[in-house]
Design an enzyme around this catalytic site. Structure first.
Site, mmCIF file in Angstrom:
data_model
loop_
_atom_site.group_PDB
_atom_site.id
_atom_site.type_symbol
_atom_site.label_atom_id
_atom_site.label_comp_id
_atom_site.label_asym_id
_atom_site.label_seq_id
_atom_site.Cartn_x
_atom_site.Cartn_y
_atom_site.Cartn_z
ATOM 1 N N ALA A 309 0.849 -1.182 0.000
ATOM 2 C CA ALA A 309 0.000 0.000 0.000
ATOM 3 C C ALA A 309 0.885 1.232 0.000
ATOM 4 O O ALA A 309 2.098 1.153 0.181
ATOM 5 C CB ALA A 309 -0.925 -0.001 1.219
ATOM 6 N N MET A 310 0.264 2.397 -0.182
ATOM 7 C CA MET A 310 1.018 3.650 -0.271
ATOM 8 C C MET A 310 0.231 4.769 0.396
ATOM 9 O O MET A 310 -0.967 4.938 0.159
ATOM 10 C CB MET A 310 1.278 3.993 -1.750
ATOM 11 C CG MET A 310 2.004 5.300 -1.940
ATOM 12 S SD MET A 310 3.626 5.266 -1.137
ATOM 13 C CE MET A 310 3.830 7.019 -0.792
ATOM 14 N N GLU A 311 0.949 5.567 1.216
ATOM 15 C CA GLU A 311 0.318 6.564 2.087
ATOM 16 C C GLU A 311 0.117 7.916 1.429
ATOM 17 O O GLU A 311 0.268 8.968 2.074
ATOM 18 C CB GLU A 311 1.165 6.741 3.349
ATOM 19 C CG GLU A 311 2.544 7.373 3.149
ATOM 20 C CD GLU A 311 3.658 6.386 2.909
ATOM 21 O OE1 GLU A 311 4.830 6.752 3.084
ATOM 22 O OE2 GLU A 311 3.361 5.228 2.544
ATOM 23 N N HIS A 344 -1.603 1.364 9.484
ATOM 24 C CA HIS A 344 -0.233 1.769 9.158
ATOM 25 C C HIS A 344 -0.242 2.962 8.201
ATOM 26 O O HIS A 344 0.442 3.968 8.440
ATOM 27 C CB HIS A 344 0.492 0.579 8.526
ATOM 28 C CG HIS A 344 1.900 0.860 8.082
ATOM 29 N ND1 HIS A 344 2.997 0.309 8.695
ATOM 30 C CD2 HIS A 344 2.397 1.626 7.060
ATOM 31 C CE1 HIS A 344 4.102 0.725 8.094
ATOM 32 N NE2 HIS A 344 3.754 1.518 7.085
ATOM 33 N N GLU A 345 -1.018 2.860 7.128
ATOM 34 C CA GLU A 345 -1.030 3.944 6.143
ATOM 35 C C GLU A 345 -1.634 5.219 6.719
ATOM 36 O O GLU A 345 -1.184 6.330 6.400
ATOM 37 C CB GLU A 345 -1.793 3.520 4.882
ATOM 38 C CG GLU A 345 -1.253 2.274 4.195
ATOM 39 C CD GLU A 345 0.246 2.337 3.905
ATOM 40 O OE1 GLU A 345 0.761 3.443 3.640
ATOM 41 O OE2 GLU A 345 0.898 1.277 3.953
ATOM 42 N N GLU A 367 8.553 4.789 8.385
ATOM 43 C CA GLU A 367 8.074 3.411 8.389
ATOM 44 C C GLU A 367 8.157 2.751 9.757
ATOM 45 O O GLU A 367 7.289 1.953 10.120
ATOM 46 C CB GLU A 367 8.846 2.595 7.357
ATOM 47 C CG GLU A 367 8.708 3.102 5.920
ATOM 48 C CD GLU A 367 7.263 3.129 5.428
ATOM 49 O OE1 GLU A 367 6.369 2.599 6.113
ATOM 50 O OE2 GLU A 367 7.036 3.707 4.347
#
Length: 905
Positions: A309-311, A344-345, A367
């Protein structure tokens, strides 16, 4: 434009800082029919030093027109102009100016560009899905770490923060998404009021269309962003559906919308992800005492995605297995994975997006924190029954120590000069070791002061960039402790220590050395002295235990005064990042206490003891037979996480000895001795409302017993699979047993079972079923079917699934050498498929990590000799370390293992 051979600047990997962007006006037109995009960007620049050139990043784009304007100068750069230079190897353009621009000037740089929507999973790319039985596409961005330059010309480094105003032009039957909310949207018309620049550009682009054709397009304008780094800019265009909820800010009372987007066929599988968003958003605001600054938060789930995934700020993106599940049929593992991914994201919305590392050498600031807080602390608040704080020991901590025990490890804070190195540090050190040392610091200063320090850090660097020292300063201010003294070597040096404990008169003598997975560290590799919070557990005369988190071992060795006639243990709660080596006599006392029904040691203590014992035996400090004897002492253990600690380590022994059938057979019998009684006790069904620990223990026991060859378990799983297929009733296979059932069905089945799995991979009911079917396809012992698996990998598999296929083949003892050979034979094709992505390093790891002989090492070195390994150099070095370690392990421990197994058979 022809590429130049000389360097663009003194630093071939960083842009000059004589100018900086302050704002981007960006217009993007997406054509999903022709799979192309084009657009233009006007970049507002501040000149910080006198300059006679402008440098920026571009990759994979056609530059149509470039125009620079300022008060003293207007200059156009034609493609064949000598004042325009393109440096392909550095992915940048240099504009040589007609005159020097003085510091304090402001410039506007207008660039028109176009590009193709490829399947690269980087930049602005296409993702494939099925719509009405036909192949269709949508488009989305993935810019981290250095791919924004593939979508628009920009200053593509984290420290060049700027604001962005985005306008998207697309077909009317699609949805446009971006970091911010849309503030207007309308069908294109030449007479429609627009920003004059946008209007002129659209009139030019659509001049050949008649009115009916032009009416197929729309224009969407998005609100201006706060200052942000280019790698978290995001947009997408496609036929998306969505689910919506909202949350109320506990700070301001503002109600913000939350949405999950994906294609219409899968949107209902986004309900659980949406529920996590709604739960964690207000809690993060309270934790940081900072209100989420954007007007909305979306999550877009993609069928083709390189990372998990990507934030992206305001528009999180990720793969289906990270965000989609069938809430009624999903297993507990899948729910935890999805919840962890989303939390997390969202943690990054603050820790990474508001406050961003100055350069990629500080990636761990983003991270590590998102891993600790997002996946453990925050989810632990929402799901206390998951016991995530203890689970951290077998999860993140062990993943970190496993990698960091290699000579090929790297410091958490590591030099990242180029894109090749940047992509390699997205690993267990930047995520898991960083999370582990932050967790250690949290216990050292207390959780309350740690989180208060984080808030100070964020507030001091809102909408700015930061370095390690900034975080330490915030936590030091909150705690009053000398945080840099404790933490600097944990960040700047590779490795971690082993602390050897010997008892002396009046106390214990402790000594630290670097822990190496393959034995005692060579003096040249043993120079670091860490400041180790020892977390000493002691017992009083009445048997009560206390833990002192304040004791530091910040020298090579020292004496600690305590009463050794009473129980004591270092690294209480397994909160610090080190292994502990006791004398055999003391280890016997600690082991006996750990296996008591009402042990003085916590769950995390017992898990840490098991993991330490295994790692120490593998490194030669203990006998492997002593570890197996220790496992046997835990036969009455009731806690799932203790059993999971055994299940995580024990299978590594037959895996290393996979070409020693006599040892494997006896080890698998021992494995059945441990886990099969649990299966008989717990059964195969999952009653509604059952406690999480029982659910997980049953799953662990069945997985382990089946993998160890328990025929009664295998027969039960095969029977359930047959009933499910014959009746088309999935309820015969509990969700938590889908993965192991599918794997056993193929391993002990034939073509029919294999074909079922192939169909499930191609057209999955949900992401969890697809992943289970991928691993099942790799479980076959039939060489012909294994070849069919490889054919599927090379001709039908999505690129994002390649690593799962490879990991599956790696776990199949009979397929390991097959995999290594196929990788070598198809290397060039695989390299072409995964160029520019994170994927190739995972294939290298899976193909070679499990090999075990000196010959394997030599052949692997020979294969890669002369090849460009710059994008997977660290992974290759770690794989070679793995081979050497296993070879030495086998040589050192084979006789000991054989003797113990024969005596206890």
């Amino acid at each position: 434009m022809p590429p130049e051979t000389s360097q663009a600047s003194d630093n071939p990997y960083r842009l000059p800082t004589d100018v900086k962007p302050t704002h981007y006006d960006l217009t993007i037109r997406t054509d999903l029919k022709d799979l192309k995009f084009d657009g233009y960007v006007t970049i507002h620049l501040d000149v910080l030093q006198d300059t006679k050139s402008i440098e920026f990043y571009v990759s994979k784009l056609e530059l149509v027109q470039i125009r620079l304007t300022s008060a003293p100068l207007t200059q156009t750069f034609a493609q064949n102009s000598t004042s325009l230079k393109l440096y392909d190897d550095q992915e940048r353009v240099v504009l040589e100016l007609a005159q020097t621009i003085p510091a304090g000037s402001r410039l506007k740089l207008r660039i028109d560009f176009s590009g193709d929507l490829t399947g690269s999973m980087m930049g602005y790319y296409r993702s494939r899905f099925e719509q009405d039985g036909k192949e269709a596409y949508y488009a989305l961005t993935q810019f981290q770490p250095t791919s924004a330059r593939r979508a628009f010309p920009c200053w593509d480094e984290p420290a060049f923060k700027a604001t962005f105003s985005l306008t998207m032009v697309s077909r009317t039957n699609t949805v446009n998404l971006a970091n911010m909310s849309a503030i207007s949207e309308h069908v294109y018309s030449p007479s429609q009021a627009e920003n004059p620049d946008v209007a002129a550009w659209l009139i030019h682009k659509f001049s050949s269309l008649n009115m009916e054709e032009a009416a197929e397009w729309k224009v969407t304008k998005f609100d201006k962003t706060p200052p942000m780094s280019s790698y978290i800019v995001a947009w997408a265009n496609g036929p998306f559906a969505y689910l919506e909820a909202s949350y109320t800010s506990p700070i301001s009372g503002t109600v913000r919308p939350l949405r999950v987007y994906t294609t219409a066929d899968a949107i209902q599988q986004g309900e659980f992800t949406l529920s996590i968003m709604k739960k964690v958003m207000p809690l993060y605001e309270q934790m940081f005492d900072i209100e989420y600054p954007l007007p909305k938060l979306d999550t877009l789930v993609a069928t083709d995605f390189d990372l998990g995934a990507m934030e992206n700020w305001g528009l999180i993106t990720g793969r289906t297995s990270g965000f989609l599940l069938d809430s009624k049929k999903a297993d507990l593992h899948a729910k935890q994975a999805v919840a962890g991914m989303q939390s997390h994201e969202i943690a990054h919305m603050w820790f990474g997006d508001i406050t961003t590392m100055a350069w990629w050498d500080n990636l761990y600031l983003n991270e590590g924190f998102a891993t600790l807080v997002g996946e453990t602390i925050m989810l632990g608040e929402i799901f206390p029954e998951w016991n995530l704080r203890a689970a951290f020991v077998s999860g993140e901590l062990e993943a970190a120590m496993s990698l960091d025990a290699k000579l090929s490890s790297h410091p958490i804070e590591v030099d990242c000069p180029d894109a090749g190195m940047i992509s390699q540090i997205f690993d267990a050190l930047s995520y898991d070791k960083a999370a582990s040392i932050l967790r250690m610091l949290m216990y050292y200063v207390t959780e309350e002061k740690f989180l208060r320090g984080v808030t100070i850090y964020l507030k001091n660097h809102l909408y700015a960039n930061s370095v390690t020292e900034d975080l330490w300063a915030g936590i030091a201010e909150a705690s009053g402790r000398d945080v840099p003294h404790v933490m600097n070597n944990w960040v700047t040096k590779m490795g971690f220590p082993i602390v050897q404990v010997t008892e002396v008169e009046g106390g214990i003598h402790v000594r630290q050395d670097r822990f190496i997975e393959n034995g005692v560290a060579d003096p040249k590799d043993n120079e670091t002295i860490w400041s180790i919070p020892l977390s000493l557990l002691t017992t009083s005369a009445d048997g009560r235990t206390t833990v002192d988190h304040s004791i530091l071992l910040d020298e090579r060795e020292k004496i600690i005064l305590l009463d050794t006639t009473k129980l004591f243990k270092l690294n209480a709660g397994t909160v610090s990042v080190y292994r502990v080596l006791y004398t055999p006599e003391r280890l016997s006392v600690i082991g006996a206490e750990a296996t008591k029904a009402n042990s003085a040691f916590s769950l995390a203590d017992r898990m840490g003891l098991l993991h330490d014992s295994f790692a120490l035996a593998k490194a030669g400090y203990l006998k492997m037979s002593s570890v197996l004897s220790l496992y046997r002492l835990f036969h009455a253990e009731k806690e799932n996480l203790v059993w999971k600690a055994i299940a995580d380590d024990l299978p590594a022994i037959p895996s290393a000895w996979f070409e020693y059938p006599d040892i494997v057979e006896k080890l698998q019998a021992f494995r059945r001795e441990l886990f099969s009684p649990l299966v008989r006790k717990l059964g195969y069904d999952y009653p509604e409302g059952e406690h999480v620990d029982v659910v997980k223990l049953r799953t662990t026991a069945i997985q382990q017993a089946a993998a160890a060859g328990d025929q009664s378990v295998i027969n039960e799983l095969k029977s359930r699979f047959k009933k499910a297929v014959d009746t088309r009733d999935d309820s015969y296979i509990p969700a938590d047993l889908i993965a192991v059932t599918y794997r056993m069905a193929v391993k002990y089945g034939g073509r029919a079972e294999f074909d079922f799995m192939e169909s499930s991979v191609t057209r999955p009911k949900n992401p969890q079923v697809q992943l289970a079917a991928i691993y099942a396809m790799t479980a076959t012992d039939d060489l012909e079917l294994r070849e069919k698996t490889w054919e599927y990998i090379m001709t039908k598999s999505r690129n994002q699934n390649l690593s799962s296929f490879f990991r599956g083949l790696q776990t199949n003892y009979d397929a390991r050498r097959f995999l290594a050979q196929k990788f070598k034979e198809n290397f060039d094709t695989l390299l072409d498929r995964l160029a520019g992505t994170f994927g190739l390093k995972y294939l290298v790891a899976a193909s070679f990590n499990a090999l075990t002989t000196d010959k394997d090492y030599e052949e692997t070195v020979e294969f890669f000799k002369g090849r460009d390994t710059s994008f997977y150099k660290l992974t290759l070095e770690q794989a070679l370390d793995n081979i050497k370690t296993k070879s030495a392990w086998i040589k050192r421990c084979t006789d000991d293992l054989r003797e113990w197994l024969e005596q206890t058979a």
